[in-house]
Design a protein around this motif. Structure first.
Motif, short mmCIF file in Angstrom:
data_model
loop_
_atom_site.label_atom_id
_atom_site.label_comp_id
_atom_site.label_asym_id
_atom_site.label_seq_id
_atom_site.Cartn_x
_atom_site.Cartn_y
_atom_site.Cartn_z
N LEU A 174 0.83 -1.20 0.00
CA LEU A 174 0.00 0.00 0.00
C LEU A 174 0.87 1.25 0.00
O LEU A 174 0.61 2.19 -0.77
CB LEU A 174 -0.93 -0.02 1.22
CG LEU A 174 -1.91 1.13 1.32
CD1 LEU A 174 -2.84 1.16 0.10
CD2 LEU A 174 -2.72 1.02 2.59
N ALA A 175 1.92 1.26 0.82
CA ALA A 175 2.82 2.42 0.87
C ALA A 175 3.52 2.62 -0.48
O ALA A 175 3.63 3.76 -0.96
CB ALA A 175 3.85 2.24 1.99
N VAL A 176 3.98 1.56 -1.08
CA VAL A 176 4.65 1.66 -2.39
C VAL A 176 3.68 2.18 -3.45
O VAL A 176 4.02 3.06 -4.23
CB VAL A 176 5.26 0.30 -2.81
CG1 VAL A 176 5.71 0.33 -4.27
CG2 VAL A 176 6.41 -0.07 -1.90
N LEU A 177 2.46 1.65 -3.47
CA LEU A 177 1.49 2.07 -4.48
C LEU A 177 1.08 3.52 -4.29
O LEU A 177 0.92 4.26 -5.28
CB LEU A 177 0.26 1.15 -4.47
CG LEU A 177 0.52 -0.28 -4.89
CD1 LEU A 177 -0.75 -1.12 -4.76
CD2 LEU A 177 1.07 -0.36 -6.30
N VAL A 178 0.93 3.95 -3.05
CA VAL A 178 0.64 5.37 -2.78
C VAL A 178 1.81 6.23 -3.25
O VAL A 178 1.63 7.28 -3.87
CB VAL A 178 0.31 5.61 -1.30
CG1 VAL A 178 0.31 7.09 -0.95
CG2 VAL A 178 -1.03 4.97 -0.93
N GLY A 179 3.04 5.80 -2.94
CA GLY A 179 4.22 6.53 -3.39
C GLY A 179 4.30 6.61 -4.91
O GLY A 179 4.64 7.67 -5.46
N LEU A 180 4.01 5.53 -5.61
CA LEU A 180 4.01 5.54 -7.08
C LEU A 180 2.95 6.46 -7.63
O LEU A 180 3.18 7.17 -8.62
CB LEU A 180 3.80 4.12 -7.63
CG LEU A 180 4.96 3.13 -7.46
CD1 LEU A 180 4.54 1.75 -7.88
CD2 LEU A 180 6.17 3.61 -8.24
N ARG A 181 1.80 6.48 -7.01
CA ARG A 181 0.72 7.37 -7.47
C ARG A 181 1.11 8.83 -7.28
O ARG A 181 0.88 9.65 -8.15
CB ARG A 181 -0.56 7.06 -6.72
CG ARG A 181 -1.72 7.95 -7.14
CD ARG A 181 -2.98 7.47 -6.56
NE ARG A 181 -3.39 6.33 -7.36
CZ ARG A 181 -4.62 6.11 -7.76
NH1 ARG A 181 -5.56 6.94 -7.40
NH2 ARG A 181 -4.92 5.08 -8.49
#
Length: 185
Positions: A174-181
């Motif tokens: 979740l943290a990685v996907l939020v960072g990518l977004r």
């Protein structure tokens, strides 16, 4: 003398490995493979002297409930047809409590698998459709439960560790996907 029950379970376990490999490479679990696993429930019931009433009918009932629930999951596009059929076949094959343990393990292993594959997909192939080989999680969990059922391994501590890893992997994903977004914005 070879115990027929062990032979039937061994063949089913080998078929689960084949299903995982097929799903991993092609994202497809062949219908014949799922049907073969389901049909192997019959000699398993016979080898274990499972009474028709109530045990065999209970397993058929669990498979019917599994079908009804997973039909909805399939309909909304959250699980592939091969995965659904594999779970129904395993509901016929496994005693109900083993099947419940298997679904718990499948969810945890599937969470870890999905987390890793989703991050990989978003980083390297974000424009392609994401397809998760969930048959791998189903097969891995079923193999662990078979091992526990026949006292080859102690499944509870393994699932406890898998549960912890699944929680951490979901939070990290979740943290990685939020960072990518945020990076893409």
């Amino acid at each position: 003398m070879v115990n027929a029950e062990y032979v039937v379970v061994g063949v089913a376990a080998a078929l689960l490995v084949v299903a995982a490999v097929f799903d991993g490479y092609s994202r497809i679990i062949p219908n014949r493979l799922n049907l073969t696993i389901a049909v192997f429930a019959l000699p398993y019931w016979w080898c274990t002297a499972l009474p028709l009433w109530p045990d065999v009918l209970l397993q058929i009932g669990v498979a019917a409930i599994t079908f009804a629930v997973l039909l909805g999951v399939f309909h909304i596009g959250q699980m592939g047809g091969g995965d659904v059929k594999l779970l129904i076949a395993l509901a016929l094959f496994m005693p109900p409590m083993d099947f419940l343990w298997m679904t718990f393990g499948m969810a945890m292993i599937g969470g870890i698998l999905t987390s890793g594959m989703l991050v990989y997909h978003r980083l390297l192939t974000p424009d392609e459709r994401f397809e998760n080989p969930y048959g791998i999680a189903i097969a891995a969990s079923a193999l662990l439960v078979f091992g526990g059922h026949y006292r080859l391994i102690d499944v509870e501590p393994i699932f406890a560790v898998v549960f912890d890893i699944a929680l951490v992997s979901c939070v990290v994903t979740l943290a990685v996907l939020v960072g990518l977004r945020r990076r893409a914005s």
